[in-house]
Design an enzyme around this catalytic site. Structure first.
Site, PDB file in Angstrom:
ATOM      1  N   ASP A 362     -18.918  -5.671  -6.013  1.00 28.20           N
ATOM      2  CA  ASP A 362     -19.471  -6.998  -6.242  1.00 28.20           C
ATOM      3  C   ASP A 362     -18.781  -8.120  -5.488  1.00 28.20           C
ATOM      4  OD1 ASP A 362     -21.606  -6.309  -7.995  1.00 28.20           O
ATOM      5  OD2 ASP A 362     -20.145  -5.926  -9.573  1.00 28.20           O
ATOM      6  N   GLY A 364     -17.210  -7.921  -2.340  1.00 31.46           N
ATOM      7  CA  GLY A 364     -17.506  -7.872  -0.909  1.00 31.46           C
ATOM      8  C   GLY A 364     -18.989  -7.870  -0.593  1.00 31.46           C
ATOM      9  N   VAL A 447     -22.838 -11.212 -12.278  1.00 28.55           N
ATOM     10  CA  VAL A 447     -23.312 -10.430 -11.140  1.00 28.55           C
ATOM     11  C   VAL A 447     -24.610  -9.772 -11.569  1.00 28.55           C
ATOM     12  CG1 VAL A 447     -22.612  -8.851  -9.355  1.00 28.55           C
ATOM     13  CG2 VAL A 447     -20.875 -10.055 -10.638  1.00 28.55           C
ATOM     14  N   ASN A 449     -27.088  -8.626 -13.880  1.00 32.54           N
ATOM     15  CA  ASN A 449     -27.115  -8.327 -15.314  1.00 32.54           C
ATOM     16  C   ASN A 449     -25.761  -8.475 -16.007  1.00 32.54           C
ATOM     17  OD1 ASN A 449     -26.732  -6.032 -13.516  1.00 32.54           O
ATOM     18  ND2 ASN A 449     -26.551  -4.774 -15.367  1.00 32.54           N
ATOM     19  N   TYR A 450     -24.697  -7.984 -15.329  1.00 34.67           N
ATOM     20  CA  TYR A 450     -23.382  -7.938 -15.968  1.00 34.67           C
ATOM     21  C   TYR A 450     -22.672  -9.278 -15.904  1.00 34.67           C
ATOM     22  CZ  TYR A 450     -21.892  -3.378 -17.641  1.00 34.67           C
ATOM     23  OH  TYR A 450     -21.704  -2.255 -18.398  1.00 34.67           O
ATOM     24  N   ASP A 451     -21.869  -9.563 -16.926  1.00 38.09           N
ATOM     25  CA  ASP A 451     -20.986 -10.726 -16.913  1.00 38.09           C
ATOM     26  C   ASP A 451     -19.540 -10.243 -16.963  1.00 38.09           C
ATOM     27  OD1 ASP A 451     -23.605 -11.639 -17.831  1.00 38.09           O
ATOM     28  OD2 ASP A 451     -22.625 -13.572 -18.158  1.00 38.09           O
ATOM     29  N   TYR A 452     -18.770 -10.637 -15.977  1.00 35.54           N
ATOM     30  CA  TYR A 452     -17.359 -10.295 -15.935  1.00 35.54           C
ATOM     31  C   TYR A 452     -16.551 -11.534 -16.292  1.00 35.54           C
ATOM     32  CZ  TYR A 452     -18.542  -6.042 -13.355  1.00 35.54           C
ATOM     33  OH  TYR A 452     -19.045  -4.828 -12.980  1.00 35.54           O
ATOM     34  N   ASP A 659       8.497  -7.177   2.638  1.00 34.95           N
ATOM     35  CA  ASP A 659       7.521  -7.985   1.907  1.00 34.95           C
ATOM     36  C   ASP A 659       6.374  -7.038   1.558  1.00 34.95           C
ATOM     37  OD1 ASP A 659       5.867  -9.886   0.883  1.00 34.95           O
ATOM     38  OD2 ASP A 659       5.668 -11.059   2.722  1.00 34.95           O
TER      39      ASP A 659
END
Lengths: 720, 720
Positions: A362, A364, A447, A449-452, A659
């Site tokens: 979702d 990219g 996104v 249907n889904y909610d994150y 690093d």
């Protein structure tokens, strides 16, 4: 063409409704309208956040004055970038599209050396443009107006879809008469149709070399929750650039599930018969206001923490320059240079014709930040939350505002920071308890249907807890069955029958975090696996036969740090500064404490898993490389997995005393159940980034306990 | 005898201090004093809970009127039991001790059939008495005054230690001149000594056949945090009954760590140099009061939940008769008959002479509830919490009150119950968000150094989340080292050097929950493992090569349900009612969602692991048997593992379509770090008991969103 007309009729009706309700309706927008922010949506109106520490700065917080090297591009800067790009002949042509315009962050060293009051380093934009089918990655110097770098993509895949791409895919199939006929044959009115670009991936079969996308449709008839009314088995393969239908895959006709019980809007279901014993008002109250401050809209200060916070169209939320003021020395100490959700992977577990391609990445593909909608005050975030807007860029380069995209709030949940009471054995008069208060940064991405719900929670003891909540609506499959007793023993449904004719298909969610840890600075960081090994005692050594021994292993190269978690071979995972020791000689560090540990089990050679090979391990460590930000690669849409974290890590570069960047993947297996219908109660998982010998001792020893005199005096609003 | 005098002198000084501070000091109490509740402790004063739905019942909520078959014994009932037991000649003798006096719960069927307004079933007490070294398990009918059952223990081990046992062990060593000499030789003043019974286990070496206990000591000099000043290497083996020192194990003298920086009391450290940026007041406010009610002090009703709640000296908190009012039918549905923390296991990972025996089973050895101290209002629990007292029983049968032992409160943490916003692609005017409010039942047990915070969190969507938080003080080991650079490469410290001369020894925590699930009643329950298996597609079947397939396996017998969790072989674990199906034909059920998944890795033949064999698996399922309540067996102190959950389960009884009990173990590996010194920030883990096709659909579809009019109007208390 009748269908097309009906669609326009529907659009007009919807538009009237939406206009009446003063709500946004991009369904029928042209690109031009879309880019006119105020026409586009009331979300775009320059609503002011209701909390700002420095009200003099609040009038236009996304104004033309960046204050920090990491501040996102302002509206003015984006407008300049648009002009600069348009000044190049090759990008002035019709059909040239800007897929991404974001700040090109200055080199890490420059940012680390920058101090407040210093002049800002040159402001640059990273631009991904596509013209005549060729993708260009540009670096645009905003002050000089020059393009200082220009590359064409060398990896598989296309850049992130534009919102305009996605919206065009919802209407393009209507131009195809075969498509319209198929819909009508299924008894569906074209005016009720809602189509969505449901999959962007590459599936190993054919290499398209063009931007194809799969489109599937639903009916909006009698419900706003069209996701529950799929036109099952009908898939359109669309060329996004020509808007031509390439192929229609038209499986057997499956009954469309009924609309009954699918709506979840409060306005529609309050007369529902559901017997719920409602609760009295409850609220987090801060009579003297919150304890955090946000300087210049992006620099968050709370307790001993300081960090830079910004919205990003791809990642959603980016947290940078995370520092903690050491309680012993008063000095600001580096903890993390940058943390963000680098990619998601959501494979559905159904290999059949209309489902095999549902394997979303979702960030990219669709833009995790682009899909983050305005938060609902008092429901998405409690009172006293601060709301931050996002400034994004349309396909033609015009900036627009996504208001209230991120919230920041303090959280008190009745939890305990630390406590000790002496027990009845000693009876010493000790009862010392400190309440736990935390700071939360939140975004909610829709996104489709889904909610994150993505939270970054900060504790005053130095712990950071990234958390992902899943809610929203399932992606369901139409089915001929209305009861499980009709299903043959040998038939496998790929999910759960949730309601009549509706199957919730099994799927996974993976959210991969990029965590550029800088423990006391970027240099000399190492990754240490502290393995707990069962050790047997030798005969006669002890009445005990066994114990667990901690064995430290410093990872030399990337492959040493490709970690699959094992419950029966447990380890702690530290990032230490090998050059710094605590007073008693322990290396200072932070550890990642796994949570949400579901692992992807798909075959490594399965195309979706190849593209999402960053989920092959739960932990990875790479040497810092400014080009390695996106776990699925720079270009994800139709990528073939040649630029993923797994590919970088397999180079097996040295990571000791360097690093380094730590990557952690939160995972969820989701076998849907009826409780997920028609909308899912939130499921959450989190992991922790936690100090381990970073401080000399408990850093919150002298926070005070609560006393009655601290608490507010409240009365019910209704009685006011 | 000089030491003994000094100890008394110290006791008198402490007593004066405590009296001045009006705080409890059982250190110097005789048993008689201990049992005089008002003398014993101000905790015992009959403080009234500040919230009660029915104030007419609030004047004495632990009065002589049980209202529910599961209500704990009242003070009056306990007094009757004492009389009844004392009427039996054999228990009237000196030295007879009551180790446990609790309600003998009526048979499950009786409780299930009981309705409000019915006469209570006969009230009985389960009494564990010890006289002349023999343990008797009695059933005492309180009304008739008859002992209806009388057994002597047939398993290894002794009953739970009495508080009097534990306190006596703190002073008994002083009567031994060798002990005193040893202390003085180490340069410690006997007046500063604090001794504790540090281990009760059996270690395979010798079978003592008497109640021996290991005692170790600390110095209280210059700090209240004596745990950080161990007299390392000195262990006393004590006979608890004769109070004789059996053996003194006196290892090499290890420097006693300094007192500096060990105190954590706010009154002492507020002048500390720690630079902490303090926070403004924050509070959970409920202007109209809480939404839960507690009938007759034990029956909790909140949202659609109802359950019985009581304190227990061994388990701490017992939740019973957990029911949910179905939102579709309005009917109360059974979910769980009984849930509680059945046992703990805390093995330290150091096989050396002074440490190998530190393998605690805190419920069965010390009493998890007995160690639960009064909660601190506003710090342990937020405003509007309801506090419940425990009524416990002293060794001679006298009841006493542990006030504020459990709290019940509503929690709003800014979380989201469910949400959906439509995305920019559809642009539909949808943004529906519901805040999440939960109910928490909390206890905090101070098992000597450690503090366990046990929460039972209930969501209005039917989910139950048991959670264990660990705070308090580490059990540390004295060490000659002040810096890691002094430690030889080959030397292993069994832990982390936390401060000069202090090692935090590695250890595990396991908390095993007894969950007597009754999904829609006790009958016809089955345990189903829903295994997610990687399935390869056949050639040409799909562009996808693999997917996860859910395979259901109903456990026939106990061994089918001995579960070791595996991340790479994931499953869901359901308890279903095989006789009940949802509307579309799914079996109704609940699932246990693992969390805190650390597994015990000790050798199965290691004595501590044999005794704690209930941690050999994370999940077990047994057929309901009222005698199988305590995972480590009825008698745990010096048990040899012949009566554990593992032994019961290995009988491999049938568990399909039966009344079954699910056992889940939360686990923590703890490698201490400097941040744990001198007191530990809370670490928490939880798991979930979650509806799965139990409801026809999302059960909280029509809860309302928050609106500004619901929220309180607050002002700062200081400005009041």
């Amino acid at each position: 063409m009748e269908g097309r007309n009906l669609f326009f009729l529907m659009s007009i009706i919807l538009l009237l409704i939406f206009t009446f309700l003063n709500l946004p309706s991009p369904l029928s927008h042209t690109t031009d309208q879309l880019l006119d922010c105020t026409t586009y949506s009331p979300w775009c109106s320059s609503r002011k956040p209701f909390f700002l520490r420095q009200p003099e700065n609040s009038k236009n917080h996304y104004a033309d004055f960046p204050n920090h090297p990491l501040d996102p591009l302002t509206i003015g800067e984006i407008q300049k970038v648009k002009k600069i790009v348009n000044s190049i002949a090759e990008f002035r042509i019709k059909g040239c599209v800007l897929h991404s315009v974001v700040l090109e962050e200055p080199e890490k060293e420059v940012v680390l050396n920058w101090r407040r009051g210093h002049r800002l380093p040159p402001r640059k934009a990273a631009v991904v443009a596509r013209a005549l089918g060729v993708v260009h990655v540009l670096s645009v110097d905003i002050e000089t107006g020059r393009v200082t770098r220009r590359e064409t993509g060398s990896y598989s895949g296309y850049p992130i879809l534009t919102i305009e791409d996605m919206i065009s895919a919802t209407s393009a199939p209507f131009a195809n008469s075969d498509f319209n006929r198929s819909i009508i044959q299924r008894g569906v009115d074209l005016a009720d149709l809602a189509c969505l670009p449901v999959a962007a991936g590459w599936y190993g079969k054919i290499e398209e070399k063009r931007r194809v996308i799969k489109v599937q449709c639903f009916t909006l008839k009698d419900t706003i929750n069209f996701y529950m009314r799929p036109i099952e088995g009908l898939t359109v393969l669309l060329d996004l650039d020509t808007q031509q239908v390439i192929e229609i895959s038209d499986g057997e006709s499956i009954p469309i599930p009924k609309a009954a019980n699918t709506d979840y809007r409060y306005s529609r279901i309050k007369k529902n018969k559901q017997k719920i014993n409602l609760l009295k008002p409850i609220s987090i109250e801060q009579p003297n206001g919150p304890s955090f401050t946000i300087e210049n809209n992006h620099l968050v200060k709370w307790a001993n923490w300081e960090f830079h916070l910004k919205p990003d169209p791809r990642a959603g939320v980016i947290i940078s320059r995370v520092m903690f003021e050491d309680p012993d020395t008063g000095k600001m100490r580096n903890v993390m240079y940058k943390g963000f959700t680098s990619e998601l992977f959501v494979p559905y577990m159904d290999p059949s014709d209309a489902w095999y391609f549902k394997t979303y990445m979702d960030a990219g593909e669709y833009g995790f930040g682009l899909q983050a909608m305005p938060l609902d005050p008092l429901n998405d975030c409690p009172r006293n939350a601060y709301y931050m807007d996002g400034v994004f860029v349309a396909a033609d380069g015009t900036p627009y505002v996504r208001s209230n995209m991120i919230c920041v709030f303090e959280r008190y949940a009745g939890d305990i920071g630390w406590r000790h009471a002496e027990c009845p054995i000693t009876g010493l008069p000790i009862r010392e308890v400190r309440p736990k208060v935390t700071l939360v940064v939140r975004m909610a991405a829709s996104v489709a249907n889904y909610d994150y719900i993505v939270d970054w929670e900060f504790q005053n003891d130095g712990l950071i807890r990234p958390k992902v909540g899943l809610s929203g609506i399932l992606m369901v499959k139409g089915s001929p069955y209305v009861n499980m007793n009709e299903v043959n023993q040998n038939e496998y449904l790929y999910g759960t029958l949730l309601s009549e004719n509706i199957i919730g298909v099994i799927h996974d969610h993976y959210v991969t975090f990029h965590l550029d840890m800088d423990i006391d600075g970027p240099s000399n960081n190492s990754f240490v696996k502290v393995n707990l090994q069962k050790e047997m005692t030798s005969s006669g050594e002890s009445p005990r036969r066994s114990y667990l021994k901690a064995v430290r292993n410093v990872a030399k190269t990337e492959k040493d740090a490709q970690i699959k978690l094992k419950l029966y071979d447990p380890s702690e995972f530290h990032v230490i500064n090998s050059n710094k020791k605590s007073r008693v000689g322990n290396p200072v560090g932070y550890k990642v404490v796994p949570g949400g540990t579901a692992a992807s089990l798909l075959d490594h050679n399965d195309p979706p898993q190849k593209r999402a090979a960053f989920t092959n391990n739960q932990i990875w460590v790479t040497p810092y490389n400014e080009s390695e930000q996106w776990a699925a690669g720079l270009f994800v849409y139709q990528s073939q997995g040649d630029d993923t974290l797994a590919v970088w890590s397999d180079r097996d570069r040295a990571i000791e005393n360097k690093d380094i960047v730590l990557w952690y993947t939160l995972g969820f297996h989701h076998i849907p159940c009826q409780e997920d219908f028609p909308i899912m109660p939130t499921v959450s998982s989190s992991f922790e980034i936690k100090p381990v010998n970073f401080f000399e001792s408990n850093p919150i020893l002298n926070i005070p306990p609560n006393s009655p005199k601290d608490l507010p005096i409240c009365k019910a609003a209704a009685s006011a």
